[in-house]
Scaffold this motif. Structure first.
Motif, short mmCIF file in Angstrom:
data_model
loop_
_atom_site.label_atom_id
_atom_site.label_comp_id
_atom_site.label_asym_id
_atom_site.label_seq_id
_atom_site.Cartn_x
_atom_site.Cartn_y
_atom_site.Cartn_z
N MET A 52 45.43 49.16 37.33
CA MET A 52 45.27 48.96 35.89
C MET A 52 45.48 47.49 35.55
SD MET A 52 44.93 52.00 34.30
CE MET A 52 45.51 51.77 32.62
N LEU A 53 44.93 47.09 34.46
CA LEU A 53 45.27 45.77 33.97
C LEU A 53 45.23 45.75 32.45
CD1 LEU A 53 42.49 43.35 33.64
CD2 LEU A 53 42.06 44.96 35.45
N ILE A 54 45.92 44.76 31.92
CA ILE A 54 45.97 44.61 30.47
C ILE A 54 45.25 43.33 30.11
CG2 ILE A 54 47.52 44.08 28.55
CD1 ILE A 54 49.63 45.76 29.79
N THR A 55 44.41 43.38 29.10
CA THR A 55 43.91 42.10 28.58
C THR A 55 44.63 41.82 27.26
OG1 THR A 55 42.05 43.21 27.54
CG2 THR A 55 41.64 42.23 29.66
N GLN A 56 45.08 40.59 27.15
CA GLN A 56 45.80 40.19 25.94
C GLN A 56 45.03 39.05 25.29
OE1 GLN A 56 49.57 38.96 27.64
NE2 GLN A 56 50.56 40.74 26.76
N LEU A 57 45.04 39.03 23.97
CA LEU A 57 44.41 37.92 23.28
C LEU A 57 45.15 36.62 23.59
CD1 LEU A 57 42.21 39.16 21.57
CD2 LEU A 57 43.52 38.61 19.53
N LYS A 65 29.41 27.00 16.47
CA LYS A 65 28.79 28.30 16.20
C LYS A 65 29.03 29.19 17.42
CE LYS A 65 24.95 26.25 14.99
NZ LYS A 65 23.54 25.99 14.83
N ILE A 66 29.50 30.41 17.17
CA ILE A 66 29.86 31.25 18.31
C ILE A 66 29.15 32.61 18.30
CG2 ILE A 66 32.12 30.22 18.72
CD1 ILE A 66 33.39 32.52 17.21
N PHE A 67 28.94 33.12 19.51
CA PHE A 67 28.47 34.49 19.69
C PHE A 67 29.61 35.24 20.39
CE2 PHE A 67 26.40 37.95 21.99
CZ PHE A 67 25.61 38.49 20.98
N ILE A 68 29.93 36.43 19.88
CA ILE A 68 31.10 37.16 20.39
C ILE A 68 30.67 38.37 21.22
CG2 ILE A 68 33.09 38.57 19.69
CD1 ILE A 68 33.35 36.69 17.25
N ILE A 69 31.29 38.51 22.38
CA ILE A 69 31.04 39.70 23.20
C ILE A 69 32.37 40.41 23.43
CG2 ILE A 69 30.24 40.56 25.43
CD1 ILE A 69 28.46 38.03 25.61
N ASN A 70 32.43 41.68 23.05
CA ASN A 70 33.60 42.51 23.33
C ASN A 70 33.25 43.48 24.44
OD1 ASN A 70 35.50 41.78 21.14
ND2 ASN A 70 33.85 42.55 19.82
N CYS A 71 34.12 43.61 25.41
CA CYS A 71 33.92 44.63 26.43
C CYS A 71 35.02 45.67 26.28
CB CYS A 71 33.95 44.01 27.83
SG CYS A 71 33.61 45.23 29.11
N GLN A 72 34.62 46.86 25.92
CA GLN A 72 35.61 47.94 25.71
C GLN A 72 35.12 49.19 26.39
OE1 GLN A 72 36.05 48.42 21.47
NE2 GLN A 72 36.72 46.32 21.17
N PHE A 80 35.59 38.58 24.93
CA PHE A 80 36.85 39.31 24.87
C PHE A 80 36.80 40.39 25.95
CE2 PHE A 80 38.74 37.88 20.78
CZ PHE A 80 37.71 37.07 20.33
N SER A 81 37.27 40.05 27.14
CA SER A 81 37.21 41.00 28.26
C SER A 81 38.19 40.54 29.33
CB SER A 81 35.80 41.02 28.87
OG SER A 81 35.59 39.86 29.66
N CYS A 82 38.21 41.26 30.45
CA CYS A 82 39.01 40.79 31.58
C CYS A 82 38.25 39.62 32.24
CB CYS A 82 39.25 41.92 32.58
SG CYS A 82 37.80 42.35 33.56
N GLY A 83 38.87 39.00 33.23
CA GLY A 83 38.29 37.81 33.86
C GLY A 83 36.96 38.07 34.54
N CYS A 112 38.87 38.91 39.66
CA CYS A 112 39.86 38.43 38.70
C CYS A 112 41.23 38.56 39.32
CB CYS A 112 39.77 39.26 37.41
SG CYS A 112 41.07 38.85 36.22
N GLY A 113 41.97 37.44 39.37
CA GLY A 113 43.30 37.46 39.94
C GLY A 113 44.34 38.08 39.03
N GLN A 114 43.95 38.36 37.79
CA GLN A 114 44.87 38.94 36.80
C GLN A 114 46.18 38.14 36.76
OE1 GLN A 114 45.01 43.11 37.95
NE2 GLN A 114 42.86 43.01 38.45
N CYS A 115 46.01 36.84 36.62
CA CYS A 115 47.13 35.90 36.72
C CYS A 115 48.07 35.93 35.53
CB CYS A 115 46.62 34.47 36.80
SG CYS A 115 45.33 34.23 37.98
N GLY A 116 47.58 36.43 34.41
CA GLY A 116 48.39 36.36 33.20
C GLY A 116 47.97 35.19 32.33
N GLU A 117 47.56 34.08 32.98
CA GLU A 117 47.05 32.96 32.20
C GLU A 117 45.69 32.62 32.78
OE1 GLU A 117 49.32 29.37 32.44
OE2 GLU A 117 47.96 28.31 31.10
N CYS A 118 44.65 32.85 31.99
CA CYS A 118 43.30 32.71 32.53
C CYS A 118 42.86 31.25 32.48
CB CYS A 118 42.34 33.58 31.72
SG CYS A 118 40.72 33.63 32.45
#
Lengths: 292, 205
Positions: free
Chosen positions: B1-6, B20-27, B87-90, B127-133
């Motif tokens: 499991m992993l957690i993604t945090q803002l 100008k931004i385009f936003i992608i959410n992965c849920q 907005f997703s994991c690495g 993704c190494g899930q390092c905590g700090e991307c």
């Protein structure tokens, strides 16, 4: 003495490299250094070079210093985390070793303990940054050092004939910003590439020592071309080594080639770094032929 | 499991910086806990500035084929943006960055490890899930997983003909990063402050 003081005086600084043995007998290394490296200002001591376990760089530096030589302590990030690296830096300063060359280090997979854990907690850039922090009286954890902080001449390396030279320059800039005060280069066989590199590198205003490895044979040149990063020996040099095998074996050809490269590059750099790889005995004749 | 945090608001705001931004959410991926509520609130704030060209919310952007199909419908909105904020994991960020190779693609989240099954991701992206991307400093190519030494401050001197000293079949991660940054005009990212990894992050989650 710090090697940076010599650069500041405008001296052309010559250093050579020695590799500690796989064992505790250092007499041969000291004897060779005293005999053949007399004309050299400073002696680099490698840190478990190529990830092969050997006698420690710091202990060897101390032994060289006791013999009146000026050692440069090579320190890699492969085998130690930030606590051990900082502790070893303090140990070095306590022993009066004040020249450090900060390196990332070869990967474990290149060496003789392939199952070991590659550490790389820091890298060459963050190690330089760490040295600066210690010099300012604080460790990487933000804790104050007791008493007068250490002070080092901080060196780093760069690969001027690399096939990704712009990326190398970007890394060099990062090292300068992190505190590197001088540079030693990977072995150079293509003076025109080195000169071109120096044109771009002079913006950083840091002294650069030209790296030299004396070619022992055509086979060695081909091996390096196939396997060693940042090195390309041109075909005409390989042909020169092939032309007279006895002359090459005696080291005469290799020294002639190296002396030519040094003469060509000398106006563009601030020093010379010789990696003799066991041919320390050829260093005096190389310096003589190169007119240094 | 992993957690993604803002990432912190300040971090994301400084990335966006009026662009100008385009936003992608992965849920929707079962292996990842995604901060849906916080992301939605923050995206409302971003949209209030009128600089958002479009938003999509989808799942499994780590699957390149799936992701391409979803993005194709929004290409004009993506082209109109200066920056794609993911907005997703690495893994998701890396997959998008590879596909939109001319765009600056940024991670809005950090990924933190939790024990348990890690999900199914393509082999090319890890993704190494390092905590700090670190993906925002490296053009969306992960220096932790793409570099055999996990270096954070640029390439070592070990690459030969663009290949890693450890494996002649592996491209040097940092040469890839350099080329990508050059392509998206972000070589200035190489001048960012010295990076030192914080291994304590796991305990702080």
């Amino acid at each position: 003495m710090k090697i940076t003081e010599l650069f500041e005086r405008g001296e052309f600084v010559v250093s050579a490299e020695v590799g500690p043995p796989k064992g505790i007998h250092i007499e041969h290394l000291l004897e060779e250094a005293k005999t053949y490296l007399k004309g050299v200002t400073a002696v680099n001591v490698t840190d478990n070079q190529s990830s092969v376990m050997r006698l420690g760089s710091l202990a060897t530096c101390k032994a060289l210093k006791d013999e009146g030589l000026l050692p440069i302590y090579q320190l890699t990030c492969r085998d130690r985390n930030r606590i051990a690296l900082q502790s070893d830096l303090l140990s070095a300063a306590m022993l009066g070793i004040d020249n450090v060359l900060a390196l990332t280090g070869d990967h474990i997979k290149l060496g003789d303990h392939k199952g070991a854990k590659p550490v790389f907690d820091l890298d060459s850039v963050s190690l330089l940054h760490t040295i600066c922090k210690l010099e300012a009286g604080e460790d990487l954890g933000g804790n104050k050092l007791v008493g007068e902080p250490p002070k080092f001449a901080k060196g780093a390396v760069v690969s001027p004939c690399s096939d990704s030279v712009d990326s190398q320059l970007a890394k060099m800039e990062r090292k300068v910003r992190a505190g590197a005060e001088y540079f030693q280069t990977q072995a150079v066989y293509e003076p025109e590439k080195f000169i071109e590199f120096m044109e771009k590198a002079k913006q950083f205003g840091k002294p650069v020592q030209l790296g030299i490895v004396i070619l022992k044979s055509a086979g060695m040149a081909k091996f390096m071309n196939d396997n060693v990063a940042g090195i390309h020996v041109p075909q005409d040099m390989i042909d020169e080594l092939k032309a007279d095998k006895e002359k090459a074996k005696a080291g005469i050809t290799g020294v002639e080639i190296a002396a030519r490269i040094i003469k060509e590059c000398k106006p563009y750099c601030q020093g010379l770094h010789i990696m003799a790889l066991g041919w320390e005995s050829k260093v005096p004749s190389l310096l003589e032929q190169a007119g240094i | 499991m992993l957690i993604t945090q803002l990432k912190s608001k300040e971090t994301i705001t400084s990335l966006v910086n009026g662009k100008k931004i385009f936003i992608i959410n992965c849920q929707g991926c079962k292996e990842v806990h995604f901060p849906e509520k916080e992301a939605a609130e923050f995206q409302k704030e971003l949209a209030a500035d009128g600089k958002v060209t479009g938003t999509i919310t989808t799942d499994y952007i780590c699957n390149p084929e799936n992701m391409k199909l979803r993005l194709e419908k929004h290409m004009s909105e993506i082209k109109a943006a200066d920056l794609v904020l993911v907005f997703s994991c690495g893994v998701g960020v890396q997959t998008i960055a590879e596909y939109l190779e001319d765009k600056t693609v940024c991670a809005a989240c950090d990924s933190c490890r939790l024990p348990g099954f890690q999900g199914v991701t393509p082999l090319e992206y890890d993704c190494g899930q390092c905590g700090e991307c670190y993906l925002n400093l490296t053009g969306g190519i992960c220096p932790i997983t793409a570099c055999s030494k996990s270096l954070l401050n640029g390439q070592c001197g070990g690459a030969k003909n663009g290949k890693c000293e450890v494996d002649p079949n592996m491209e040097c991660g940092w040469e890839r990063i350099y080329r990508r940054l050059e392509k998206i005009g972000r070589l200035d990212a190489l001048k960012s402050p010295v990076q030192i990894r914080n291994y304590a992050t796991d305990d702080e989650v």
